[in-house]
Design a protein around this motif. Structure first.
Motif, PDB file in Angstrom:
ATOM      1  N   VAL A  45      54.641   2.914  -2.845  1.00 20.73           N
ATOM      2  CA  VAL A  45      55.025   1.595  -2.328  1.00 20.73           C
ATOM      3  C   VAL A  45      54.543   1.417  -0.896  1.00 20.73           C
ATOM      4  O   VAL A  45      53.965   0.383  -0.538  1.00 20.73           O
ATOM      5  N   LEU A  46      54.775   2.402  -0.055  1.00 22.92           N
ATOM      6  CA  LEU A  46      54.400   2.278   1.354  1.00 22.92           C
ATOM      7  C   LEU A  46      52.877   2.284   1.533  1.00 22.92           C
ATOM      8  O   LEU A  46      52.348   1.575   2.393  1.00 22.92           O
ATOM      9  N   ASP A  47      52.172   3.073   0.715  1.00 22.01           N
ATOM     10  CA  ASP A  47      50.712   3.049   0.779  1.00 22.01           C
ATOM     11  C   ASP A  47      50.179   1.674   0.378  1.00 22.01           C
ATOM     12  O   ASP A  47      49.198   1.175   0.952  1.00 22.01           O
ATOM     13  N   VAL A  93      65.026  -2.529  -3.632  1.00 19.45           N
ATOM     14  CA  VAL A  93      65.190  -3.942  -3.298  1.00 19.45           C
ATOM     15  C   VAL A  93      64.691  -4.205  -1.881  1.00 19.45           C
ATOM     16  O   VAL A  93      64.792  -3.338  -1.003  1.00 19.45           O
ATOM     17  N   VAL A  94      64.111  -5.378  -1.694  1.00 20.07           N
ATOM     18  CA  VAL A  94      63.903  -5.925  -0.361  1.00 20.07           C
ATOM     19  C   VAL A  94      65.057  -6.883  -0.128  1.00 20.07           C
ATOM     20  O   VAL A  94      65.100  -7.969  -0.699  1.00 20.07           O
ATOM     21  N   GLY A  95      66.021  -6.453   0.663  1.00 21.01           N
ATOM     22  CA  GLY A  95      67.275  -7.187   0.755  1.00 21.01           C
ATOM     23  C   GLY A  95      67.401  -8.092   1.966  1.00 21.01           C
ATOM     24  O   GLY A  95      68.269  -8.966   2.002  1.00 21.01           O
ATOM     25  N   LYS A  96      66.572  -7.877   2.959  1.00 25.54           N
ATOM     26  CA  LYS A  96      66.704  -8.657   4.190  1.00 25.54           C
ATOM     27  C   LYS A  96      65.310  -8.963   4.723  1.00 25.54           C
ATOM     28  O   LYS A  96      64.440  -8.078   4.747  1.00 25.54           O
ATOM     29  N   LEU A  97      65.096 -10.207   5.140  1.00 27.58           N
ATOM     30  CA  LEU A  97      63.785 -10.624   5.620  1.00 27.58           C
ATOM     31  C   LEU A  97      63.952 -11.570   6.804  1.00 27.58           C
ATOM     32  O   LEU A  97      64.755 -12.505   6.737  1.00 27.58           O
ATOM     33  N   GLU A  98      63.228 -11.288   7.878  1.00 26.47           N
ATOM     34  CA  GLU A  98      63.293 -12.118   9.081  1.00 26.47           C
ATOM     35  C   GLU A  98      61.883 -12.583   9.448  1.00 26.47           C
ATOM     36  O   GLU A  98      60.942 -11.778   9.460  1.00 26.47           O
ATOM     37  N   VAL A  99      61.747 -13.866   9.737  1.00 30.01           N
ATOM     38  CA  VAL A  99      60.452 -14.466  10.046  1.00 30.01           C
ATOM     39  C   VAL A  99      60.460 -14.990  11.484  1.00 30.01           C
ATOM     40  O   VAL A  99      61.430 -15.627  11.913  1.00 30.01           O
ATOM     41  N   ARG A 100      59.393 -14.712  12.204  1.00 30.88           N
ATOM     42  CA  ARG A 100      59.254 -15.227  13.567  1.00 30.88           C
ATOM     43  C   ARG A 100      57.900 -15.932  13.703  1.00 30.88           C
ATOM     44  O   ARG A 100      56.899 -15.401  13.219  1.00 30.88           O
ATOM     45  N   PRO A 101      57.854 -17.125  14.283  1.00 29.24           N
ATOM     46  CA  PRO A 101      58.937 -17.852  14.979  1.00 29.24           C
ATOM     47  C   PRO A 101      59.854 -18.661  14.057  1.00 29.24           C
ATOM     48  O   PRO A 101      60.762 -19.323  14.532  1.00 29.24           O
ATOM     49  N   ASN A 102      59.612 -18.633  12.756  1.00 33.60           N
ATOM     50  CA  ASN A 102      60.508 -19.301  11.809  1.00 33.60           C
ATOM     51  C   ASN A 102      60.563 -20.811  12.065  1.00 33.60           C
ATOM     52  O   ASN A 102      61.628 -21.419  12.103  1.00 33.60           O
ATOM     53  N   ALA A 103      59.389 -21.394  12.225  1.00 30.96           N
ATOM     54  CA  ALA A 103      59.278 -22.827  12.496  1.00 30.96           C
ATOM     55  C   ALA A 103      58.498 -23.496  11.363  1.00 30.96           C
ATOM     56  O   ALA A 103      57.603 -22.894  10.762  1.00 30.96           O
ATOM     57  N   VAL A 104      58.817 -24.744  11.106  1.00 34.98           N
ATOM     58  CA  VAL A 104      58.270 -25.425   9.941  1.00 34.98           C
ATOM     59  C   VAL A 104      56.766 -25.633  10.020  1.00 34.98           C
ATOM     60  O   VAL A 104      56.082 -25.679   8.982  1.00 34.98           O
ATOM     61  N   VAL A 129      52.698 -14.358   4.369  1.00 35.47           N
ATOM     62  CA  VAL A 129      51.926 -14.207   3.141  1.00 35.47           C
ATOM     63  C   VAL A 129      51.685 -12.726   2.851  1.00 35.47           C
ATOM     64  O   VAL A 129      51.829 -12.254   1.717  1.00 35.47           O
ATOM     65  N   GLY A 130      51.337 -11.973   3.884  1.00 34.06           N
ATOM     66  CA  GLY A 130      51.144 -10.537   3.701  1.00 34.06           C
ATOM     67  C   GLY A 130      52.412  -9.839   3.262  1.00 34.06           C
ATOM     68  O   GLY A 130      52.402  -9.001   2.350  1.00 34.06           O
ATOM     69  N   ALA A 131      53.525 -10.180   3.899  1.00 34.06           N
ATOM     70  CA  ALA A 131      54.801  -9.565   3.533  1.00 34.06           C
ATOM     71  C   ALA A 131      55.173  -9.925   2.098  1.00 34.06           C
ATOM     72  O   ALA A 131      55.700  -9.091   1.352  1.00 34.06           O
ATOM     73  N   ALA A 132      54.898 -11.177   1.702  1.00 37.04           N
ATOM     74  CA  ALA A 132      55.212 -11.600   0.336  1.00 37.04           C
ATOM     75  C   ALA A 132      54.431 -10.777  -0.678  1.00 37.04           C
ATOM     76  O   ALA A 132      54.969 -10.375  -1.727  1.00 37.04           O
ATOM     77  N   GLU A 133      53.176 -10.517  -0.393  1.00 38.60           N
ATOM     78  CA  GLU A 133      52.376  -9.679  -1.289  1.00 38.60           C
ATOM     79  C   GLU A 133      52.964  -8.275  -1.390  1.00 38.60           C
ATOM     80  O   GLU A 133      52.998  -7.663  -2.465  1.00 38.60           O
ATOM     81  N   MET A 134      53.450  -7.754  -0.274  1.00 39.16           N
ATOM     82  CA  MET A 134      54.049  -6.423  -0.276  1.00 39.16           C
ATOM     83  C   MET A 134      55.312  -6.380  -1.122  1.00 39.16           C
ATOM     84  O   MET A 134      55.558  -5.425  -1.863  1.00 39.16           O
ATOM     85  N   VAL A 135      56.129  -7.411  -1.012  1.00 40.43           N
ATOM     86  CA  VAL A 135      57.369  -7.473  -1.788  1.00 40.43           C
ATOM     87  C   VAL A 135      57.055  -7.514  -3.283  1.00 40.43           C
ATOM     88  O   VAL A 135      57.677  -6.807  -4.090  1.00 40.43           O
ATOM     89  N   VAL A 136      56.092  -8.330  -3.669  1.00 35.55           N
ATOM     90  CA  VAL A 136      55.718  -8.442  -5.082  1.00 35.55           C
ATOM     91  C   VAL A 136      55.150  -7.119  -5.600  1.00 35.55           C
ATOM     92  O   VAL A 136      55.472  -6.679  -6.713  1.00 35.55           O
ATOM     93  N   LEU A 150      58.133  -0.639  -8.834  1.00 36.37           N
ATOM     94  CA  LEU A 150      59.482  -0.257  -9.234  1.00 36.37           C
ATOM     95  C   LEU A 150      59.693  -0.483 -10.728  1.00 36.37           C
ATOM     96  O   LEU A 150      60.277   0.354 -11.424  1.00 36.37           O
ATOM     97  N   ASN A 151      59.216  -1.605 -11.230  1.00 32.63           N
ATOM     98  CA  ASN A 151      59.362  -1.900 -12.647  1.00 32.63           C
ATOM     99  C   ASN A 151      58.532  -0.965 -13.524  1.00 32.63           C
ATOM    100  O   ASN A 151      58.872  -0.729 -14.688  1.00 32.63           O
ATOM    101  N   ALA A 152      57.466  -0.421 -12.964  1.00 35.55           N
ATOM    102  CA  ALA A 152      56.566   0.443 -13.739  1.00 35.55           C
ATOM    103  C   ALA A 152      56.996   1.906 -13.734  1.00 35.55           C
ATOM    104  O   ALA A 152      56.408   2.726 -14.437  1.00 35.55           O
ATOM    105  N   THR A 153      58.027   2.244 -12.964  1.00 35.19           N
ATOM    106  CA  THR A 153      58.426   3.643 -12.791  1.00 35.19           C
ATOM    107  C   THR A 153      59.831   3.884 -13.323  1.00 35.19           C
ATOM    108  O   THR A 153      60.797   3.330 -12.797  1.00 35.19           O
TER     109      THR A 153
END
Length: 414
Positions: free
Chosen positions: A306-308, A267-278, A245-252, A258-261
């Motif tokens: 962006v990083l801040d 781009v956020v091109g690659k995303l890995e989730v751990r433990p990646n279980a349902v 959820v935190g990462a999703a907020e960061m991506v948005v 980016l759209n405002a500048t």
């Protein structure tokens, strides 16, 4: 120079060569050919044959580049370097990179068959790694030639844990000898790359080719968000430390900034989730963040914002955040004399060729540290790239080959 019938044949032959090169790919859509892979090894055999037909002597260098040299280059005369990369993104297209290897070899072969002897040395380089798909460390081969190779990059590892250095050694390269590949700037005339535009401008102008003025600046980061795993059904929503959820907020938020500048893309091109279980709250998410701008101030300011924002969002949710810078290349300008020489070749071939900026990074970003760079763009359908449907026409392939032949013929030894 060749007549129009032969020129049309050059375009068709070039397209056939590109089709053949595309067969050397992992299974699946498009073309997937990674640095130091079996597919890389196979395609170099094909390119080496093209080099020999063009009158060049091929050699695999210490960094995994395949370099073809004419007799004057082998004799140590001042040399023009041409080329591009053989590697692709996952499920990419046939033309990104490979066009810039095959087209100059096609042009040199046609000049040779016409009896034209160039008064300077020529190298054509099939760079091993520009995309960074396997090791997330780009421009290995071009940095080697430019003398800016960082030995620390040999420690980068792929998804299977194989280091770049070990992969290169197994491929036939010699990692320890890479520093010796650096060219002497005084012996290099310049570096010229032919590439598909990867954008819509030429198609909008209805022009087959364009002359590039500069290459974009790029930076890449690996962002790791750490929270706490828990049972998805028994842990109350309030107080969860959900890394996804935190990462999703960061991506948005990154997308919003980016759209405002103006003149700022990413781009956020690659995303890995751990433990990646349902049924488990995500404990850790790692994502890549790539930012680009032709203006260094815009990129630096935008990156900081962006990083801040990522740091603020992590703190608000009680998440830990680690940001690792994995790559940076400043924007570089093409040399005016090469821009004018390419424009002159276009005019001589009756090709309108307005100047345009490259929003993508290329091996020229590294080569610029050692020599002047120039770039010729070729129109691509719908401006599409990094996609299986990437396409150019045989007619445009022929017209671009003809322009490069004229450029090479008109260029005098420096």
């Amino acid at each position: 120079m060749t007549d129009s019938t032969t020129q049309a044949a050059l375009g068709r032959q070039l397209m056939a060569r590109l089709d053949e090169a595309a067969l050397h790919s992992l299974p699946g859509p498009g073309v997937t050919r990674l640095f130091c892979s079996d597919e890389h090894r196979e395609v170099l055999e094909l390119i080496a044959d093209w080099m020999r037909q063009a009158g060049l002597t091929p050699e695999l260098d210490a960094s995994g580049n395949l370099v073809g040299r004419n007799a004057r280059a082998l004799a140590g005369e001042n040399t023009l370097i041409l080329g591009s990369h053989q590697d692709t993104v996952a499920e990419g297209g046939k033309y990104d990179g490979m066009l810039g290897v095959a087209l100059p070899l096609q042009a040199l072969q046609a000049l040779k068959e016409d009896g034209v002897e160039l008064p300077y040395g020529v190298e054509v380089v099939a760079f091993g790694d520009e995309e960074g798909t396997r090791f997330q460390s780009t421009l290995i081969g071009s940095r080697a030639l430019a003398g800016t190779f960082d030995p620390a990059s040999l420690e980068a590892r792929d998804a299977d844990g194989v280091s770049l250095g070990d992969a290169l050694e197994a491929f036939g390269g010699k990692p320890r000898d890479i520093p010796q590949l650096a060219r002497k700037p005084e012996s290099v005339i310049g570096f010229v790359e032919v590439h598909i535009e990867q954008g819509p401008v030429l198609e909008q102008r209805d022009q087959a080719v364009g002359v590039v003025t500069s290459l974009t600046g790029i930076e890449r980061h690996r962002v790791t968000v750490t929270g706490k795993a828990g049972h998805a059904g028994t842990t109350p929503m309030a107080g969860r430390r959900d890394a996804l959820v935190g990462a999703a907020e960061m991506v948005v938020e990154a997308d919003r900034l980016l759209n405002a500048t103006p003149d700022f893309v990413g781009v956020v091109g690659k995303l890995e989730v751990r433990p990646n279980a349902v049924n488990v709250i995500p404990a850790e998410v790692t994502f890549t963040l790539e930012l680009r701008s032709p203006d260094a101030d815009v990129r630096e300011t935008g990156s900081r914002e962006v990083l801040d924002a990522c740091r603020r969002l992590a703190q608000a949710r009680g998440l830990e955040l680690e940001i690792e810078s994995t790559y940076q290349a400043d924007a570089v300008a093409c040399a005016e004399w090469l821009i004018e020489a390419l424009e002159g070749a276009c005019q001589a071939c009756h090709e309108p060729a307005e100047r345009l900026f490259s929003g993508a990074g290329h091996d020229g970003l590294a080569m610029h540290a050692m020599t002047d760079i120039g770039m010729l763009f070729v129109r691509c359908k719908d401006g599409l790239s990094h996609h299986p449907d990437e396409a150019i026409t045989a007619e445009d392939a022929e017209r671009a080959t003809r322009v490069l032949m004229r450029f090479l013929s008109d260029l005098e030894a420096a």
